[in-house]
Design an enzyme around this catalytic site. Structure first.
Site, PDB file in Angstrom:
ATOM      1  NE  ARG A 177      -0.540   1.621   3.591  1.00  0.00           N
ATOM      2  CZ  ARG A 177       0.573   2.324   3.748  1.00  0.00           C
ATOM      3  NH1 ARG A 177       1.747   1.737   3.955  1.00  0.00           N
ATOM      4  NH2 ARG A 177       0.552   3.637   3.685  1.00  0.00           N
ATOM      5  CB  ALA A 183       0.141   6.904  -3.688  1.00  0.00           C
ATOM      6  CG  ASP A 224      -3.411   8.016  -1.502  1.00  0.00           C
ATOM      7  OD1 ASP A 224      -3.389   8.540  -0.379  1.00  0.00           O
ATOM      8  OD2 ASP A 224      -2.985   6.877  -1.732  1.00  0.00           O
ATOM      9  CE  LYS A 266      -5.607   5.526   4.270  1.00  0.00           C
ATOM     10  NZ  LYS A 266      -6.576   4.678   3.536  1.00  0.00           N
TER      11      LYS A 266
END
Ligand code: MRU
Length: 349
Positions: A49, A51, A242, A253
């Site tokens: 995980r 980006a 992201d 997030k």
């Protein structure tokens, strides 16, 4: 800091080997991914995980997918390549690095095919491109760290959210990259890490990796951030991203937007750190960013334990969008970009 740092992701002969982040901090286990389905599942389940790292993993996923079969014609190769590109791209919708990396892989093949249309040569080009994306991400994080370091002074407090470190990139991270470099250069920085519900990336991952690196890190629950800012313990907030739209609106997030509002009302500068591969100039503003919604179980449970009635209604967006006017600057590998973002983000491409 040595650029030959141990990475939590590596290419080994015909496999992608990566640390399963869902098991941290209890268990350090590397998993071996051998086809595009393994990679799809690892991205969707957040075994890998962050980006930039999702982009790196997806690039290798395309290599694995295309290596599994032999192709008699260029047309057959291209059709499969695009189908596997679309499949991997559907693993998660918000981090643009996923699409950026996959499209770069397809572009590379299209370019090579004009000179060497044999599928075997194109497979080699795919692996070469994935290795390049991987190596570039490593280098990019060091540059982000250098630029971000110019904002830090000895004794500063920095608040961060989610995980943006070595676990989220191929290098030393984005928002925490300046902190790694500060540590190396003897500049003392005190980090406050939000736990980051529902999946606890701040507690399980950021606290784990910063603690391991001997960095002064204090874990807080998300609801404690306001009090920590009010006490005057924080000079800067730095978060990752992201996807960043043309005008600087930033998806990151869930909880980031609230933190930006808190920083604003306490007069504390709020910075975003991200590579150019996270900037999506196709999107005018944050309203165009697709926000991933994840399953109810992530909210009903906390790291495996049931904490709410199973049948309660749940809303679980994985990201939010921070409006550009709350962002003091965007730290990239090309320098710190300041407002007006619509004009200044273009300049670094
Ligand atoms: O859902 P995740 O854990 O992939 O979300 C990660 C984040 O939101 C990070 O802040 C972002 O990807 C930047 S990582 C350098």
């Amino acid at each position: 800091m040595s650029q030959a740092l141990e990475s939590y992701i590596r290419w080994e002969t015909d496999e992608l080997v990566l640390l399963d982040q869902t098991l941290l901090p209890g268990e350090v286990k590397y998993i071996h991914l051998t086809d595009e389905h393994d990679v799809f599942e690892a991205i969707r389940a957040l075994r890998v995980r962050g980006a930039p790292l999702i982009g790196v993993a997806a690039a290798y996923g395309l290599v694995l997918g295309m290596n599994r079969q032999n192709y008699a014609t260029l047309d057959g190769f291209m059709t499969e390549l695009k189908a596997k590109r679309d499949y991997l791209a559907s693993a998660r919708p918000t981090a643009v690095n996923l699409f950026w990396a996959l499209d770069r892989m397809v572009d590379r093949v299209q370019m090579e095919a004009r000179m060497m249309p044999e599928p075997s040569a194109l497979k080699k080009a795919l692996l070469d491109e994935a290795l390049k994306i991987h190596q570039e991400d490593r280098e990019t994080t060091f540059k982000i760290g250098e630029h971000g370091l110019s904002l830090l002074k000895d004794g500063y407090g920095v608040l961060t959210h989610c995980n943006t470190g070595k676990l989220a990139t191929a290098g030393i991270g984005t928002a925490v990259a300046p902190i790694y470099l500060a540590k190396e250069r003897g500049i003392h920085v005190k980090v406050f890490a939000d736990e980051t519900r529902p999946l606890l990336q701040g507690a399980r991952l950021t606290a784990w990796e910063l603690n391991d690196a001997g960095i002064d890190v204090t874990l807080i629950t998300d609801s404690m951030a306001a009090v920590v800012l009010k006490q005057g313990w924080v000079n800067l907030v730095i978060v990752g991203a992201d996807r960043i739209a043309q005008n600087g609106d930033t998806a990151n997030k869930i909880g980031t937007y609230g933190l930006a509002l808190l920083a604003h009302s306490h007069g504390i500068p709020f910075y975003v750190a991200a590579p150019r591969s996270t900037i999506d100039l196709q999107i005018k503003d944050g309203s165009g960013i697709v926000i991933e919604e994840r399953g109810a179980h992530e909210v009903i449970t906390c790291h495996g334990f049931e904490i709410a009635p199973k049948t309660v209604k749940v809303y679980n967006p994985a990201f939010d969008v921070t409006p550009h006017d709350l962002i003091a600057g965007i730290i990239t590998e090309k320098g710190i970009v300041h407002p007006p973002y619509r004009e200044n983000l273009q300049k670094i491409f």
